[in-house]
Enzyme design. Structure first.
Site, PDB file in Angstrom:
ATOM      1  N   LYS A 193       0.824  -1.208   0.000  1.00 11.79           N
ATOM      2  CA  LYS A 193       0.000   0.000   0.000  1.00 11.79           C
ATOM      3  C   LYS A 193       0.858   1.258   0.000  1.00 11.79           C
ATOM      4  CE  LYS A 193      -3.361   2.532   2.776  1.00 11.79           C
ATOM      5  NZ  LYS A 193      -4.135   2.551   4.034  1.00 11.79           N
ATOM      6  N   ASP A 205      -7.344   2.636   0.855  1.00 11.07           N
ATOM      7  CA  ASP A 205      -7.429   2.896   2.293  1.00 11.07           C
ATOM      8  C   ASP A 205      -8.886   2.770   2.728  1.00 11.07           C
ATOM      9  OD1 ASP A 205      -8.727   5.170   1.407  1.00 11.07           O
ATOM     10  OD2 ASP A 205      -7.374   6.591   2.387  1.00 11.07           O
TER      11      ASP A 205
END
Length: 219
Positions: A121, A139
């Site tokens: 990420k 997210d």
């Protein structure tokens, strides 16, 4: 309406609504960008921006982290969540660069994720912020907003990101990543979304659900 058609309409509306969207984290180099993203986990961008001037005044390059103690590093970021583990990650990050004899931040996903504290990420967001998107990092805001819009129905962020990158490949991923986060922060909040003020209200399946719809459906 087909998924790609819905995705295109969502993109058109959000680009008209938000216009140009830049990073919300403040940084001035690849190094500062990577560190700021690493620090932003479970912390607001505003909180990271508050500690960044002093942090980057002391640690101007990766080797500065390598030569510092974990407690000293932590003293600059102690107001942030997970400050202990983040300080250790920054120390490891500095050592990673020192061992390779370079100060240049790589722009390849497979190399980025080998840096301590940098997961898929973090690496994905870094590449988006530096205009080289290879994926669609997800997210909580993006997972919630795109789930409500029916753009992805995955049960985890990784699969959701894969689905979203199919809809918004390449440079489109960069803009839509920021657009969904902006929508999630300003309008489509977790507990009290402002549905009547949402520019996507006509496209959102959520508005057709009753007040007693399950929390899973509403995400």
């Amino acid at each position: 309406m087909k998924a790609r058609e819905r995705a295109d309409k969502v993109e058109t509306i959000l680009s008209q609504e938000f216009g140009e969207l830049g990073p919300t984290l403040i940084f001035h180099s690849d190094f500062e960008c990577l560190v700021a993203i690493l620090l932003s986990a479970q912390t607001t961008d505003l909180s990271v921006n508050k500690v960044s001037p002093a942090l980057f005044g002391r640690f101007r390059k990766p080797s500065d982290f390598a030569g510092a103690g974990v407690e000293e590093i932590r003293s600059y970021i102690k107001t942030l969540g997970l400050s202990n583990s983040k300080a250790r990650s920054l120390k490891g990050l500095g050592q990673w660069f020192l061992e390779r004899g370079t100060e240049e931040v790589p722009h390849e996903m497979e190399t980025l994720v080998s840096i301590p504290g940098v997961g898929v990420k973090t690496a994905g967001v870094f590449l988006i912020e530096r205009d080289r998107p290879h994926s669609f990092p997800v997210d909580t805001h993006i997972f919630r907003v795109t789930g409500r819009l029916g753009l992805q129905r995955a049960k985890d962020p990784i699969k959701a990101g894969t689905a979203l990158y199919r809809l918004y490949p390449g440079e489109r991923a960069g803009y839509m990543h920021r657009a969904f986060i902006t929508l999630g922060r300003r309008v489509c909040e977790a507990r009290s979304p402002s549905c009547e003020e949402c520019p996507l209200r006509e496209l959102c399946p959520r508005l057709h659900l009753g007040k007693k719809a399950s929390s899973t459906a509403l995400r």
